[in-house]
Design a protein around this motif. Sequence first.
Motif, short mmCIF file in Angstrom:
data_model
loop_
_atom_site.label_atom_id
_atom_site.label_comp_id
_atom_site.label_asym_id
_atom_site.label_seq_id
_atom_site.Cartn_x
_atom_site.Cartn_y
_atom_site.Cartn_z
N ASP A 103 0.11 6.42 -21.48
CA ASP A 103 -0.89 5.44 -21.06
C ASP A 103 -2.30 5.94 -21.35
O ASP A 103 -3.21 5.15 -21.64
N ALA A 104 -2.50 7.26 -21.27
CA ALA A 104 -3.83 7.83 -21.52
C ALA A 104 -4.20 7.76 -23.00
O ALA A 104 -5.36 7.53 -23.35
N THR A 105 -3.23 7.96 -23.88
CA THR A 105 -3.52 7.97 -25.32
C THR A 105 -3.29 6.61 -25.97
O THR A 105 -3.97 6.26 -26.94
N GLY A 106 -2.31 5.87 -25.45
CA GLY A 106 -1.82 4.69 -26.15
C GLY A 106 -0.76 5.13 -27.15
O GLY A 106 -0.80 6.23 -27.69
N HIS A 107 0.25 4.27 -27.37
CA HIS A 107 1.37 4.65 -28.25
C HIS A 107 0.90 4.94 -29.67
O HIS A 107 1.46 5.81 -30.35
N GLN A 108 -0.12 4.23 -30.14
CA GLN A 108 -0.58 4.43 -31.50
C GLN A 108 -1.24 5.80 -31.70
O GLN A 108 -1.31 6.30 -32.82
N GLN A 109 -1.71 6.39 -30.62
CA GLN A 109 -2.37 7.70 -30.71
C GLN A 109 -1.62 8.75 -29.89
O GLN A 109 -2.22 9.69 -29.38
N PHE A 110 -0.31 8.60 -29.79
CA PHE A 110 0.52 9.56 -29.08
C PHE A 110 0.18 10.99 -29.49
O PHE A 110 0.10 11.31 -30.67
N ASN A 111 -0.04 11.84 -28.48
CA ASN A 111 -0.38 13.24 -28.73
C ASN A 111 0.77 14.11 -28.25
O ASN A 111 1.00 14.25 -27.04
N PRO A 112 1.52 14.73 -29.16
CA PRO A 112 2.71 15.49 -28.76
C PRO A 112 2.42 16.70 -27.89
O PRO A 112 3.28 17.14 -27.13
N GLY B 287 -1.32 9.70 -12.00
CA GLY B 287 -2.12 10.53 -12.88
C GLY B 287 -1.72 11.98 -12.77
O GLY B 287 -1.26 12.44 -11.72
N VAL B 288 -1.90 12.72 -13.87
CA VAL B 288 -1.62 14.15 -13.90
C VAL B 288 -2.71 14.86 -14.71
O VAL B 288 -3.35 14.25 -15.56
N VAL B 289 -2.91 16.13 -14.42
CA VAL B 289 -3.88 16.95 -15.14
C VAL B 289 -3.24 18.29 -15.47
O VAL B 289 -2.83 19.01 -14.55
N PRO B 290 -3.14 18.67 -16.75
CA PRO B 290 -2.66 20.01 -17.09
C PRO B 290 -3.75 21.04 -16.78
O PRO B 290 -4.81 21.04 -17.42
N LEU B 291 -3.50 21.90 -15.80
CA LEU B 291 -4.53 22.80 -15.31
C LEU B 291 -3.94 24.19 -15.09
O LEU B 291 -2.79 24.31 -14.64
N TYR B 292 -4.74 25.21 -15.37
CA TYR B 292 -4.27 26.59 -15.27
C TYR B 292 -5.34 27.46 -14.61
O TYR B 292 -6.54 27.29 -14.88
N ALA C 277 -7.72 18.05 -29.86
CA ALA C 277 -8.40 17.11 -28.97
C ALA C 277 -7.45 16.04 -28.46
O ALA C 277 -6.50 15.66 -29.14
N GLY C 278 -7.72 15.58 -27.25
CA GLY C 278 -6.93 14.50 -26.65
C GLY C 278 -7.33 14.34 -25.20
O GLY C 278 -8.09 15.15 -24.66
N PRO C 279 -6.85 13.30 -24.54
CA PRO C 279 -7.16 13.13 -23.12
C PRO C 279 -6.72 14.33 -22.30
O PRO C 279 -5.70 14.96 -22.61
N ARG C 280 -7.48 14.65 -21.28
CA ARG C 280 -7.13 15.75 -20.39
C ARG C 280 -6.83 15.26 -18.97
O ARG C 280 -6.07 15.89 -18.26
N ILE C 281 -7.42 14.15 -18.57
CA ILE C 281 -7.10 13.52 -17.30
C ILE C 281 -6.19 12.34 -17.64
O ILE C 281 -6.63 11.32 -18.17
N LEU C 282 -4.89 12.52 -17.41
CA LEU C 282 -3.87 11.58 -17.89
C LEU C 282 -3.54 10.59 -16.79
O LEU C 282 -2.89 10.93 -15.81
N VAL C 283 -3.97 9.34 -16.97
CA VAL C 283 -3.90 8.34 -15.90
C VAL C 283 -3.10 7.13 -16.37
O VAL C 283 -3.27 6.66 -17.51
N ARG C 284 -2.23 6.62 -15.49
CA ARG C 284 -1.47 5.41 -15.78
C ARG C 284 -2.40 4.22 -15.93
O ARG C 284 -3.47 4.15 -15.33
N ASN C 285 -1.98 3.27 -16.75
CA ASN C 285 -2.79 2.10 -17.04
C ASN C 285 -2.59 1.04 -15.96
O ASN C 285 -1.87 0.05 -16.13
N VAL D 202 -8.66 6.34 -10.11
CA VAL D 202 -7.75 7.48 -10.15
C VAL D 202 -8.35 8.60 -11.00
O VAL D 202 -8.26 9.79 -10.66
N PHE D 203 -8.97 8.22 -12.11
CA PHE D 203 -9.67 9.21 -12.95
C PHE D 203 -10.70 9.96 -12.12
O PHE D 203 -10.76 11.20 -12.13
N ASP D 204 -11.55 9.22 -11.41
CA ASP D 204 -12.59 9.85 -10.60
C ASP D 204 -11.99 10.74 -9.51
O ASP D 204 -12.52 11.82 -9.22
N ILE D 205 -10.90 10.29 -8.91
CA ILE D 205 -10.25 11.07 -7.86
C ILE D 205 -9.72 12.39 -8.42
O ILE D 205 -9.88 13.46 -7.80
N LEU D 206 -9.12 12.35 -9.60
CA LEU D 206 -8.58 13.58 -10.19
C LEU D 206 -9.69 14.55 -10.56
O LEU D 206 -9.55 15.76 -10.40
#
Length: 466
Positions: free
Chosen positions: A100-109, A147-152, A192-200, A207-211
């Motif tokens: 949802d964050a990237t869209g299927h056309q810009q899927f980021n593996p 929403g999810v965020v990959p964080l370390y 490069a790609g989205p880092r705050i991954l939020v459902r559409n 949700v973006f702001d909350i994350l």
Amino acid sequence: MAITGTLPSSPFLGHVPFYLGKSSSAHNTHNSVCIFKVKALFWGSRRSVKPADKVLSLGEFTLSEADSLGDTGTPEKISVSVVSSISEVSPDNWDSCSLDATGHQQFNPFLSHGFLSSLEESGSAVEGTGWIPQHIIAEDESKNILGVVPLYLKSHSYGEYVFDNSWANAYYNYGLSYYPKLQCSVPFTPVAGPRILVRNTSHRDQVFDILVSAMKDLAVKFNVSSLHITFPTSNEWHKLEEKGFLQRTGMQYHWKNHNYKNFDEFLMDMKQSKRKNIRQERKKISAQNVTMKRLRGHEIKASHWDTFYKFYRNTTDNKWGTAYLTRDFFHRMGAKMGDNVLLVVAEEGDELVAAALNLIGGDTLYGRLWGCLPGTYYANLHFEACYYQAIDAAIELNLSTVEAGAQGEHKIQRGYMPVPTYSCHYILDEDFKRIIDDFLVRETAQVKLVMNLLQDSGPFKENVWN
């Protein structure tokens, strides 16, 4: 006393002055000069941080819009927590947020559960390597993940490709601790790609702001020096500036597909001398009795990954000195990612002599790693395996872009042109934040200047590149 040093922010920028001090007059004082060393990466006082053992609650947040009302007519609440492993989230839930964050056309593996879990399960991005997973998860009252965020939580600055070593040394020289820090990124991957991954959903902006607020709260809770979001999208980069993050720009080299039908059609867009040089480089491959193949998914066997790992270690041992990825990572990643993996191999007779690893996204081919048989040399094989085969594959698969990784001005003459990359930095110490911000303003101006110069001297005919 002021601290003065130079930051080699990139091979083409040279040394960018980096000043720390309360008095500008001290910048001209010879005794204030300090040549930064890497000791801050390894020793000195560390902040005491207790990461989330399994799940850590960051509290509840209430959605404010009218369309967020629940079935009872009361405002819906979002609970936010930290998990210590991506295994705490199902692949379907994580990948739904990513897609949802990237869209299927810009899927980021690289944002997929399969890729990130391979890093953790293989022991590549774990506490023992200085990457403690602290992923942030947002759920609604029905336990749906929004929403999810990959964080370390990190104890060093390796494997990031946005260099802040001079910042760490500045903290160290002031008797302060830079590590640990929080890093929102894909480990070892300058893509490069989205880092705050939020459902559409209708309230995705909230949700973006909350994350983002949750990440900042976690930085305060953990008492870290800083929070870094590297290689976000341009859209995220602008949004995060409004939330107190410092902005930084970098540069990579990408190839663009102008609806080419084949490689020769691409070459016709280049200046005659550059076109001739590329053809000569490609001819040398067959002249050395080397055969190139492109393998996908099930065509890549376990033996290929074992051999590729040897090639990878040969590259790291000779060039970088640190092998971030384990042998097990390649096996796991290959099994989970399937046809999204493209392995370019070079063979001499029946022997595999070199290979380049690529991942296939929605509209982009991502070139990642390369290696060859120890003790061997084949002229121009690196260019063929990493750049020209990638272009061939992108044309064949009708992909719009090839991203060839970080650094390397030699890519320009082979059709890969400079494009900007972005990062965002939340510095908790206000004095350091002000000084680093000043540095970034000057660095950004130099990056823009260099990009313009490189684009003006590119290999394409006039009006081709855009």
